[in-house]
Write a protein that holds these residues in place. Structure first.
Motif, short mmCIF file in Angstrom:
data_model
loop_
_atom_site.label_atom_id
_atom_site.label_comp_id
_atom_site.label_asym_id
_atom_site.label_seq_id
_atom_site.Cartn_x
_atom_site.Cartn_y
_atom_site.Cartn_z
N ILE A 35 -34.10 -9.17 -0.08
CA ILE A 35 -32.95 -10.07 -0.22
C ILE A 35 -31.82 -9.38 -0.97
O ILE A 35 -30.65 -9.48 -0.60
N ILE A 36 -32.15 -8.64 -2.03
CA ILE A 36 -31.12 -7.95 -2.82
C ILE A 36 -30.44 -6.86 -2.00
O ILE A 36 -29.22 -6.71 -2.05
N ILE A 37 -31.21 -6.12 -1.22
CA ILE A 37 -30.62 -5.06 -0.39
C ILE A 37 -29.73 -5.66 0.70
O ILE A 37 -28.63 -5.16 0.97
N LEU A 38 -30.19 -6.73 1.34
CA LEU A 38 -29.35 -7.39 2.35
C LEU A 38 -28.08 -7.96 1.74
O LEU A 38 -27.01 -7.88 2.33
N LEU A 39 -28.19 -8.52 0.54
CA LEU A 39 -27.02 -9.03 -0.16
C LEU A 39 -26.04 -7.89 -0.46
O LEU A 39 -24.83 -8.05 -0.31
N GLY A 40 -26.57 -6.74 -0.86
CA GLY A 40 -25.71 -5.58 -1.12
C GLY A 40 -25.03 -5.08 0.13
O GLY A 40 -23.86 -4.70 0.09
N MET A 41 -25.75 -5.09 1.25
CA MET A 41 -25.14 -4.64 2.51
C MET A 41 -24.02 -5.58 2.94
O MET A 41 -22.94 -5.13 3.35
N ILE A 42 -24.27 -6.88 2.83
CA ILE A 42 -23.25 -7.86 3.22
C ILE A 42 -22.04 -7.74 2.30
O ILE A 42 -20.89 -7.76 2.75
N ALA A 43 -22.28 -7.61 0.99
CA ALA A 43 -21.16 -7.48 0.05
C ALA A 43 -20.39 -6.19 0.28
O ALA A 43 -19.16 -6.17 0.16
N GLY A 44 -21.08 -5.10 0.63
CA GLY A 44 -20.41 -3.84 0.92
C GLY A 44 -19.53 -3.93 2.15
O GLY A 44 -18.40 -3.42 2.16
N ILE A 45 -20.04 -4.58 3.17
CA ILE A 45 -19.24 -4.74 4.40
C ILE A 45 -18.01 -5.60 4.12
O ILE A 45 -16.90 -5.26 4.54
N LEU A 46 -18.21 -6.70 3.40
CA LEU A 46 -17.08 -7.56 3.07
C LEU A 46 -16.07 -6.86 2.16
O LEU A 46 -14.86 -7.05 2.31
N ALA A 47 -16.56 -6.04 1.23
CA ALA A 47 -15.64 -5.31 0.35
C ALA A 47 -14.85 -4.27 1.13
O ALA A 47 -13.65 -4.07 0.89
N GLY A 48 -15.50 -3.61 2.08
CA GLY A 48 -14.79 -2.65 2.92
C GLY A 48 -13.75 -3.30 3.80
O GLY A 48 -12.62 -2.81 3.93
N THR A 65 -15.32 2.33 -0.52
CA THR A 65 -15.39 1.11 -1.32
C THR A 65 -16.62 0.29 -0.95
O THR A 65 -17.34 -0.21 -1.82
N GLY A 66 -16.88 0.17 0.34
CA GLY A 66 -18.06 -0.57 0.79
C GLY A 66 -19.36 0.07 0.34
O GLY A 66 -20.31 -0.63 -0.04
N VAL A 67 -19.42 1.39 0.35
CA VAL A 67 -20.63 2.09 -0.08
C VAL A 67 -20.85 1.91 -1.58
O VAL A 67 -21.97 1.66 -2.02
N VAL A 68 -19.78 2.01 -2.35
CA VAL A 68 -19.92 1.84 -3.80
C VAL A 68 -20.39 0.43 -4.14
O VAL A 68 -21.29 0.24 -4.97
N GLY A 70 -21.96 -1.61 -2.06
CA GLY A 70 -23.29 -1.78 -1.46
C GLY A 70 -24.40 -1.15 -2.27
O GLY A 70 -25.55 -1.59 -2.20
N ILE A 71 -24.09 -0.14 -3.06
CA ILE A 71 -25.10 0.49 -3.92
C ILE A 71 -25.04 -0.11 -5.33
O ILE A 71 -26.08 -0.32 -5.96
N GLY A 72 -23.87 -0.39 -5.81
CA GLY A 72 -23.71 -0.88 -7.18
C GLY A 72 -24.22 -2.29 -7.40
O GLY A 72 -24.85 -2.57 -8.43
N LEU A 73 -23.96 -3.19 -6.48
CA LEU A 73 -24.38 -4.58 -6.64
C LEU A 73 -25.90 -4.74 -6.68
O LEU A 73 -26.42 -5.38 -7.60
N PRO A 74 -26.66 -4.16 -5.74
CA PRO A 74 -28.12 -4.28 -5.85
C PRO A 74 -28.69 -3.64 -7.11
O PRO A 74 -29.62 -4.17 -7.71
N THR A 75 -28.12 -2.51 -7.53
CA THR A 75 -28.58 -1.87 -8.75
C THR A 75 -28.36 -2.79 -9.95
O THR A 75 -29.24 -2.95 -10.80
N PHE A 76 -27.19 -3.40 -10.00
CA PHE A 76 -26.87 -4.32 -11.09
C PHE A 76 -27.81 -5.53 -11.07
O PHE A 76 -28.31 -5.95 -12.12
N LEU A 77 -28.08 -6.10 -9.90
CA LEU A 77 -28.96 -7.26 -9.81
C LEU A 77 -30.39 -6.92 -10.20
O LEU A 77 -31.06 -7.71 -10.88
N ILE A 78 -30.87 -5.76 -9.79
CA ILE A 78 -32.23 -5.35 -10.15
C ILE A 78 -32.34 -5.14 -11.66
O ILE A 78 -33.34 -5.52 -12.29
N MET A 79 -31.30 -4.55 -12.28
CA MET A 79 -31.33 -4.37 -13.73
C MET A 79 -31.34 -5.71 -14.45
O MET A 79 -32.05 -5.88 -15.44
N ILE A 80 -30.59 -6.68 -13.96
CA ILE A 80 -30.57 -8.01 -14.58
C ILE A 80 -31.94 -8.68 -14.45
O ILE A 80 -32.46 -9.25 -15.41
#
Length: 88
Positions: A35-48, A65-68, A70-80
């Motif tokens: 779920i976190i990875i899919l959320l990151g992919m969707i957020a990356g596409i929307l950000a791009g 921008t989309g890649v950053v 897409g990688i940053g959001l899942p990392t942040f969520l996993i850390m939280i």
């Protein structure tokens, strides 16, 4: 008959469903990771797309921008999630 009913409950009392607070509590489960990875992919596409349309950025800038994101959001969520699970 009551001994056969009590025996499986006593021997398997915390072995199956998240009983331990040790290493099992801090791990990310598979469905959460998906779920976190899919959320990151969707957020990356929307950000791009947003970067391309709103900022009138080039294609390379929008993809980066989309890649950053897409990688940053899942990392942040996993850390939280790990931080919250380690607190309890």
């Amino acid at each position: 008959m009551s001994a056969t009913h009590n025996n499986p409950q006593v021997s398997g009392a915390g072995s199956g469903s998240g009983g331990g607070n040790g290493d099992d509590g801090s791990k990310i489960r598979k469905f959460e990771a998906v779920i976190i990875i899919l959320l990151g992919m969707i957020a990356g596409i929307l950000a791009g797309i947003g970067s391309r349309t709103m900022d009138n950025a080039s294609l390379f800038e929008a993809i980066s921008t989309g890649v950053v994101v897409g990688i940053g959001l899942p990392t942040f969520l996993i850390m939280i999630i790990r931080y919250i699970r380690n607190q309890s």
